[in-house]
Design an enzyme around this catalytic site. Structure first.
Site, PDB file in Angstrom:
ATOM      1  CG  ASP A   1      35.520  48.684  48.402  1.00 18.63           C
ATOM      2  OD1 ASP A   1      35.273  48.362  49.457  1.00 18.63           O
ATOM      3  OD2 ASP A   1      34.964  47.999  47.602  1.00 18.63           O
TER       4      ASP A   1
ATOM      5  CG  HIS B   1      41.885  41.106  51.770  1.00 18.68           C
ATOM      6  ND1 HIS B   1      40.908  40.971  52.829  1.00 18.68           N
ATOM      7  CD2 HIS B   1      41.473  41.534  50.498  1.00 18.68           C
ATOM      8  CE1 HIS B   1      39.673  41.124  52.118  1.00 18.68           C
ATOM      9  NE2 HIS B   1      40.116  41.412  50.911  1.00 18.68           N
TER      10      HIS B   1
HETATM   11  O1  DOR Z   1      36.269  43.861  47.009  1.00 16.94           O
HETATM   12  C1  DOR Z   1      35.648  43.948  47.955  1.00 16.94           C
HETATM   13  N1  DOR Z   1      35.980  43.684  49.156  1.00 16.94           N
HETATM   14  N2  DOR Z   1      34.502  44.504  47.830  1.00 16.94           N
HETATM   15  C2  DOR Z   1      33.478  44.356  48.853  1.00 16.94           C
HETATM   16  O2  DOR Z   1      32.458  44.208  48.801  1.00 16.94           O
HETATM   17  C3  DOR Z   1      33.959  43.766  50.011  1.00 16.94           C
HETATM   18  C4  DOR Z   1      35.548  44.022  50.368  1.00 16.94           C
HETATM   19  C5  DOR Z   1      36.120  43.439  51.541  1.00 16.94           C
HETATM   20  O3  DOR Z   1      35.612  43.566  52.676  1.00 16.94           O
HETATM   21  O4  DOR Z   1      37.187  42.861  51.470  1.00 16.94           O
END
Ligand code: DOR
Length: 437
Positions: free
Chosen positions: A311, A315
């Site tokens: 995952d 960001h």
């Molecule tokens: O923490 C998360 N970030 N969970 C998700 O399901 C999506 C992901 C994201 O796209 O940043």
């Protein structure tokens, strides 16, 4: 034909070191003291040789958020982390809910050439949960999509989920569910428990995940479809999966298949991290309790949870360096996954290196139907490989990771298990911490 000679490796960490000759993308020979002309010789110093890792859950952010990650930078992080295949989630902008976007992601991955980038197709148009996307068109496209997910959002309508499980059967597709009943998590900021209550953060209760997992297991059984549960985070979900995998009429296994993944962060971190109020610890599903962490490790060790998936969710700084409520959920994962698995599963004695190969390569490859990944480290097999120094420790420095984002919750931690080299179809893609283009 290019030749690479890997000196002193231990397949699956067992036995005396051997040499491995890779020729034309295939493992040509395994044995002691191979003396062959090679374009490149890697002195691996007894490193563990495993099939290259396969990540079923990666966010590469391209198209749309190239300030957070690109297919290029994410591929570099993957190669450095020991991965030879990753599945790029569909929550891009535009959403990967049609053939044009998935083909773009596939082609860009091929151009970069550091890891096989398999686009995941959205289950519903725009991830809105209302109308099935053109799953068949994406499956027939050049990207040959087999994994479908609205990850980031749950396919919460049971009828749409049923249809997705039915429809994907026609072409051997898998529906990967982000299990979160939205009516129970509206406004949620953290795991619903003592820590969130004390800090006044709205809670994300465990049953919001568990209710969807139970429902979808039943739907997979009813339809015969293939269901994959993304980022399992609670002990209760592990219990439901254990029940599902052990049931079946008259001793027969249930119809349909159900598989599940767990992330490295859910195997190590807990909601005690909330005390820092640092949004680097904000993730969806949220960090849970010690009891959940213990149950997840056990579930991964005994096969209830099939595999590890990162995952990886990079960001941009402005989306993390802000107050908790405004911050986006997600953590970097590709370059730290091996270290966290070595720490939590290998050092604890829950998995040996054969087990690591199973949960980080073989099973994810089988779940996604990749024939050339997760293969044995043996002559005649594709040379998709990672070499791991199990004893080397390193300190995580987010700024030095290949990702554009720097949102690693493991910043400053010392982790065991270092990637010495990664090979994709016999070509070195990473060596001694450097990407090889
Ligand atoms: O923490 C998360 N970030 N969970 C998700 O399901 C999506 C992901 C994201 O796209 O940043």
């Amino acid at each position: 034909m290019s030749r690479v000679l890997l000196k002193d490796v231990r397949p699956y960490g067992a036995g005396e070191p051997v040499d491995l000759l890779v020729e034309g993308g295939v493992i040509a020979e395994v044995g002691a003291g191979i003396d062959a002309d090679a374009d490149e010789i890697v002195h691996a110093g007894g490193a563990v040789a495993l099939p290259g890792f396969v990540d079923l859950h990666t966010h590469l952010r391209e198209p749309g958020r190239e300030d957070a990650e690109t297919i290029d930078t994410g591929s570099a992080a993957a190669a450095l982390g020991g991965y030879t295949a990753v599945f790029a989630m569909a929550n891009t902008d535009p959403v990967a809910d049609n053939a044009v976007v998935v083909e773009h992601v596939w082609r860009r991955g091929q151009e970069v050439g550091l890891v096989d980038v398999h686009p995941v197709g959205a289950v519903t148009v725009g991830l809105a949960g209302e109308q099935l996307a053109e799953l068949g068109t994406m499956a027939r496209s050049a990207a040959q999509v087999r994994m479908f997910s609205d990850d980031g959002s749950c396919v919460h309508d049971p009828l749409i989920m049923r249809r997705a499980l039915e429809y994907t059967r026609a072409f051997g597709g898998v529906v990967a569910q982000h299990a979160e009943e939205p009516r129970l998590t509206a406004g949620a900021q953290a795991h619903e428990g003592d820590n969130a209550a004390r800090l006044g953060l709205a809670g994300w209760p465990a049953p919001a995940e568990e209710a969807i997992v139970a429902r979808d297991c039943l739907l997979a059984g009813h339809t015969g479809g293939a269901l994959h549960i993304c980022h399992v985070s609670t002990a209760g979900t592990a219990e439901i999966l254990r029940w599902w995998k052990s049931r079946g009429a008259d001793g027969e296994p249930p119809s349909g298949t159900v598989s599940a993944e767990v992330t490295p962060h859910h195997l190590l971190l807990t909601d005690d991290r909330l005390d820092t109020y640092d949004p680097v610890n904000k993730v969806n599903p949220p960090l849970r309790t010690d009891a959940d962490v213990r149950a997840l490790r056990q579930a991964l060790a005994d096969g209830t949870v099939d595999c590890v998936a990162t995952d990886h969710a990079p960001h941009a700084a402005q989306d993390k360096d802000c107050e908790w409520a405004a911050a986006r959920p997600g953590m970097l994962g590709l370059q730290t996954a091996l270290g966290i698995i070595t720490l939590t599963m290998v050092r604890s004695g829950l998995l040996d290196w054969r087990g690591v190969a199973r949960v980080m390569s073989e099973r994810p490859a089988r779940i996604a139907g990749l024939a050339e990944q997760g293969r044995p480290v043996a002559p005649g097999e594709p040379a998709n490989l990672v070499l791991v120094d199990p004893d080397a420790e390193w300190t995580v420095r987010s700024a030095e990771l290949a990702s554009l984002g720097s949102n690693s919750p493991f910043e400053g931690m010392r982790l065991p298990g270092r990637v010495v080299a990664t090979l994709l179809r016999g070509r070195l893609t990473a060596h001694e911490g450097k990407v090889r283009r």
